[in-house]
Design a protein around this motif. Structure first.
Motif, PDB file in Angstrom:
ATOM      1  N   ASP A   1      15.319  -4.242  11.143  1.00  0.00           N
ATOM      2  CA  ASP A   1      15.667  -3.207  10.428  1.00  0.00           C
ATOM      3  C   ASP A   1      14.973  -2.038  11.224  1.00  0.00           C
ATOM      4  O   ASP A   1      14.335  -2.255  12.153  1.00  0.00           O
TER       5      ASP A   1
ATOM      6  N   PHE B   1      12.380  -0.305  10.357  1.00  0.00           N
ATOM      7  CA  PHE B   1      10.922  -0.392  10.461  1.00  0.00           C
ATOM      8  C   PHE B   1      10.444  -1.315  11.580  1.00  0.00           C
ATOM      9  O   PHE B   1       9.573  -1.172  12.435  1.00  0.00           O
TER      10      PHE B   1
ATOM     11  N   ALA C   1       8.465  -0.212  15.027  1.00  0.00           N
ATOM     12  CA  ALA C   1       7.123  -0.836  15.204  1.00  0.00           C
ATOM     13  C   ALA C   1       7.276  -1.433  16.662  1.00  0.00           C
ATOM     14  O   ALA C   1       6.324  -1.350  17.596  1.00  0.00           O
TER      15      ALA C   1
ATOM     16  N   MET D   1       3.136   4.273   9.883  1.00  0.00           N
ATOM     17  CA  MET D   1       4.328   3.450   9.392  1.00  0.00           C
ATOM     18  C   MET D   1       4.182   2.629   8.086  1.00  0.00           C
ATOM     19  O   MET D   1       5.077   2.744   7.251  1.00  0.00           O
ATOM     20  N   MET D   2       3.040   1.910   8.030  1.00  0.00           N
ATOM     21  CA  MET D   2       3.079   1.060   6.871  1.00  0.00           C
ATOM     22  C   MET D   2       2.644   1.770   5.812  1.00  0.00           C
ATOM     23  O   MET D   2       3.127   1.539   4.694  1.00  0.00           O
TER      24      MET D   2
ATOM     25  N   SER E   1       5.932   3.407   4.394  1.00  0.00           N
ATOM     26  CA  SER E   1       6.710   2.314   3.876  1.00  0.00           C
ATOM     27  C   SER E   1       6.367   1.749   2.402  1.00  0.00           C
ATOM     28  O   SER E   1       7.187   1.628   1.750  1.00  0.00           O
TER      29      SER E   1
ATOM     30  N   SER F   1      10.584   8.938   1.662  1.00  0.00           N
ATOM     31  CA  SER F   1      11.899   8.769   2.570  1.00  0.00           C
ATOM     32  C   SER F   1      12.284  10.136   2.837  1.00  0.00           C
ATOM     33  O   SER F   1      11.927  11.240   2.161  1.00  0.00           O
TER      34      SER F   1
ATOM     35  N   SER G   1      -2.340  -0.448   3.845  1.00  0.00           N
ATOM     36  CA  SER G   1      -1.964  -0.055   5.400  1.00  0.00           C
ATOM     37  C   SER G   1      -2.967  -0.304   6.368  1.00  0.00           C
ATOM     38  O   SER G   1      -2.820  -0.422   7.634  1.00  0.00           O
TER      39      SER G   1
END
Length: 152
Positions: free
Chosen positions: A32, A34, A38, A89-90, A93, A98, A117
């Protein structure tokens, strides 16, 4: 951009992807956004780490000690970049922020999001550092060849 630097960037990006792809595939069932972000971050971290470590190889040291130093420097610098990117990013997420609802940025500072995270990022850093220490000499040999090829 000269050829040795470009070759080191490609080598480093491939190294970052090689390290990141197996855990990413195992942890995420299907790719996906993410996972792709990554992997892109891992390629960037590998390229920057390899460039930083190649500077130590051009200093004139030779032998196993130089290659171990290369691996340590590559693991530290690449791992720091990867951990920082993954931490951000974590956190985004986990917090559920969003582009459609940017007002949830305050959720990033919740302790559960911050600490959760952080430990993911810490594990990425340790993984990259250990891979740099254990496998870095092999990458260092390739970097030495690329650097010598550029001098000729």
């Amino acid at each position: 951009m000269n050829t040795p630097v470009r070759n080191l960037l490609v080598l480093g990006a491939a190294w970052g992807l090689l390290l990141a792809a197996p855990p990413a595939v195992l942890m995420a069932g299907e790719p996906d956004f993410f996972v792709l972000a990554a992997l892109l971050g891992a390629a960037l971290a590998g390229a920057l780490g390899t460039l930083a470590a190649a500077r130590s190889l051009s200093g004139g040291r030779r032998g196993l000690r130089a290659l171990l130093g290369f691996g340590a420097r590559q693991g530290l610098s690449g791992g720091a970049v990867a951990a920082g990117l993954l931490w951000g990013m974590m956190a985004v997420s986990i917090a559920g922020v969003s582009p459609a609802e940017p007002g949830g940025l305050s959720a990033l500072m919740r302790p559960a999001v911050f600490v959760g995270s952080f430990f993911v990022a810490l594990s990425v850093f340790v993984y990259a550092l250990l891979a740099g220490l254990l496998l870095g000499p092999v990458l260092g040999l390739l970097a030495v060849r690329l650097l010598r090829k550029g001098e000729a």
